[in-house]
Design an enzyme around this catalytic site. Structure first.
Site, mmCIF file in Angstrom:
data_model
loop_
_atom_site.group_PDB
_atom_site.id
_atom_site.type_symbol
_atom_site.label_atom_id
_atom_site.label_comp_id
_atom_site.label_asym_id
_atom_site.label_seq_id
_atom_site.Cartn_x
_atom_site.Cartn_y
_atom_site.Cartn_z
ATOM 1 N N HIS A 51 0.917 -1.249 -0.042
ATOM 2 C CA HIS A 51 -0.076 -0.074 0.132
ATOM 3 C C HIS A 51 0.888 1.206 0.008
ATOM 4 C CE1 HIS A 51 -3.773 -2.083 1.946
ATOM 5 N NE2 HIS A 51 -3.362 -2.612 0.752
ATOM 6 N N GLU A 83 1.195 3.685 2.030
ATOM 7 C CA GLU A 83 1.722 3.984 3.242
ATOM 8 C C GLU A 83 3.046 3.139 3.632
ATOM 9 O OE1 GLU A 83 -1.022 3.292 2.546
ATOM 10 O OE2 GLU A 83 -2.720 3.995 4.176
ATOM 11 N N CYS A 99 -5.950 1.047 6.113
ATOM 12 C CA CYS A 99 -6.395 -0.334 6.318
ATOM 13 C C CYS A 99 -6.110 -0.477 7.689
ATOM 14 C CB CYS A 99 -6.133 -1.005 5.241
ATOM 15 S SG CYS A 99 -4.316 -1.820 5.402
ATOM 16 N N CYS A 109 -2.085 -1.026 7.903
ATOM 17 C CA CYS A 109 -1.444 0.245 7.705
ATOM 18 C C CYS A 109 -1.630 0.859 9.023
ATOM 19 C CB CYS A 109 -1.905 1.185 6.610
ATOM 20 S SG CYS A 109 -1.329 0.290 4.713
#
Lengths: 407, 182
Positions: B61, B63, B100, B103
């Site tokens: 992701h 992040e 999410c 993360c």
């Protein structure tokens, strides 16, 4: 304690399981029942009681009796108190004799609970979709599961250094009984210990292709679990750089990374394997790519140089090479799987929320872990991530209880 | 005091605009369009966008991408664990979609100071939608991070819509036939 595979349900068995709510019901004539129910379900739908059937059929003195729920009751003593006007009209129209009855407040989560509930009032029961997965492990399956769990624990042991223990993760293709990726925590700056273990079906050979061997593991001395990443995810910043006189370190030291928990590292390795084994058509191909194993190694090398140019993530790439070399079968099935669909993961400790969610993202099919994670566990201890309905994928979770003296 | 808030707001818009640029970059590369920037002392020091399709690693992701780059940079310049932790405690993250659960945990592990996000993530958001990991207090170990959502969320949503209209090339074959718009 014996070896045992225990299913970890996605939600806790509800303490309210035996709770009931009171409703106003009435016996009705069989020929009026249909019409009555149709009108009632429009007038006073039973919100939050969708598991409760509106009608009950019982036999008393050999005679079939039908009872219908009219509405929720307001007063335990007086069935007529607080009843909506349109229901009152129905009562008059059909000349009903309302009484108070009790129905189960929440839906049954197991067949046993359901049977018990129906004593009060009939309810519906929807068994979880994966029920067949959780009940039966034949002897062969159990043996394979315990075998892979043992491997994960051996990996944890072999990762030990100065009596520090790490979590281990092994991603497995259960149908081929083949290891796809395996890794230990890499949160600290210990010597690289990305171990590749290969296991045959006969369950008796275990080779660990790194500097350590299982027999190096010291049986005496207190083990410290401080470095098990999922147990103490927040403590990384207190770790001191490790000074080690081991010659291994000079060869393969990897850097510390607070998020490189075993599961995440294993997912990364599985993804790397996927990229190597199943090249995308539009990617430029080596001439020799189709012809088997050696070419795949060469494509690894090519990829390695590309990646290290871009990112310099040499450590994990080194691991990939060692992994690919011992892949049991290369690309027998040419259709590319979607992420880790159909694959299982074995972890020594229950994962934290980061790792548990990562395993959801990567579409793992089943999670097996040996030890719970009381402060940060996401699959039974603190959260039950696999029971979160909103998510787009759900795996099944098992705890494999192992003899306590296994360490 | 009022002008301070106005400044903060302007700041957020600027940084979220940069995060959206990252998300657009992801979209152009056929990735799920999420982007982020990491800010220290009013300066962007890191950025990243989703790379899950390219890497076939669904944990890559935005992040995680930006965090990895920063960690590498800081370690290369010789910072120790505690110094890196100190750094993160002064950093804010601007991300186009609510982090999410994975993360959000990662950000809490690193001890980031604050998170500003665009649209909410009903399926697996870890900052209020499904779990509230930014509020998790772990005894004396951890105290959570500040979290503000809804910043330029319609822009983030538009990007998602664009992405799903062009079709996710990496999605598994659906079990049921998908409605195709003519």
């Amino acid at each position: 304690m014996e070896w045992k595979i225990i299913h970890v349900p996605g939600r806790e068995s509800n303490p309210d399981q035996n709770a009931t709510v009171s409703v106003v019901a009435s016996n009705v004539e069989p020929r009026a029942a249909n019409n009555l129910i149709r009108r009632l379900s429009v007038m006073v739908p039973l919100e939050n009681l969708h598991h409760v059937k509106r009608i009950r059929r019982s036999t008393s003195y050999g005679k079939v009796e039908l009872s219908v729920i009219l509405c929720l009751s307001v007063d335990e003593e007086d069935p007529l108190k607080g009843i909506p006007n349109d229901v009152l009209e129905l009562i008059n129209e059909y000349q009903l004799h309302p009484f108070i009855s009790r129905v189960p407040k929440i839906a049954a989560s197991s067949r046993e609970e359901w049977v018990q509930q129906c004593v009060h009032w009939p309810t519906s029961y929807h068994p979880p979709a994966n029920l067949d997965e959780i009940n039966v492990f034949n002897e062969e399956d159990s043996k394979a599961i315990l075998g892979f769990m043992t491997l994960a624990i051996e990996l944890t042991k072999s990762s030990h250094l100065d009596n520090q223990v790490f979590n281990a993760a092994i991603i497995v293709n259960p149908s081929a009984k083949v290891i796809v990726a395996s890794a230990c925590d890499q949160t600290d700056s210990w010597p690289a210990k990305s171990v590749c273990a290969e296991k045959t079906n006969s369950n008796d050979t275990l080779t660990v292709s790194n500097g350590f061997h299982i027999s190096d593991y010291k049986q005496n001395g207190e083990k410290s679990y401080v470095n098990v990443a999922c147990l103490n995810p927040w403590s990384w910043s207190q770790h001191k750089p490790h000074t080690c006189s081991s010659p291994v370190e000079h060869l393969t030291t990897h850097r510390w990374h607070p998020l490189k928990h075993a599961a995440l590292v294993a997912i990364g390795l599985a993804a790397a394997r996927d990229r190597i084994l199943f090249l995308v058509p539009d990617q430029p191909k080596d001439q020799s790519v189709e012809s088997g194993f050696s070419s795949i190694t060469s494509s690894v090398k090519r990829q390695k140089t590309e990646v290290s140019k871009d990112q310099g993530d040499v450590d994990s790439e080194t691991c990939i090479v060692s992994h690919v070399k011992c892949l049991p079968s290369v690309s027998e099935d040419t259709s590319r799987p979607y992420l880790c669909t159909g694959l299982d993961v074995y972890l020594t400790w229950e994962p934290c929320t980061m790792c548990a969610m990562a395993l959801v993202h990567q579409r793992i099919r089943r999670v097996f872990y040996a030890f719970p994670n009381p402060d940060a566990g996401a699959l039974g201890s603190i959260h039950r991530l696999h029971g979160e309905k909103s998510m787009n994928h759900h795996y099944t979770v098992f705890r494999v209880s192992v003899p306590e003296d296994i360490f | 005091m009022g002008s301070m808030k106005e400044d903060d707001f302007q700041f957020s818009m600027t940084f979220m605009g940069l995060a959206l640029e990252q998300a657009k970059f992801a979209l152009d590369n056929l990735e799920v369009p999420v982007g982020c920037v990491i800010v220290e002392d009013g300066k962007v020091i890191g950025f990243g966008s989703n790379r899950t399709n390219e890497t076939r690693n669904a944990t890559r992701h935005a992040e995680m991408e930006s965090i990895d780059k920063l960690l590498e940079q800081w370690q290369a310049s010789g910072l120790s664990q505690s110094e890196v932790a100190e750094k993160f405690s002064k950093c804010d993250l601007y991300v186009t979609c609510e982090p999410c659960i994975m993360c959000a945990t990662a950000l809490s592990i690193l001890g980031i100071r604050a998170v500003y996000y665009g649209c909410a993530n009903d399926k697996f958001g870890g900052c209020g939608s499904v779990l509230s990991l930014h509020q998790s207090e772990i005894k004396d170990v951890y105290r959570g991070f500040k979290c503000t959502g809804g910043i330029m969320s319609s822009e983030s949503v538009t990007l998602f819509r664009n992405f799903y209209e062009q079709g996710n090339p990496n999605a598994p074959k659906p079990h049921r036939p998908v409605k195709t718009t003519q």
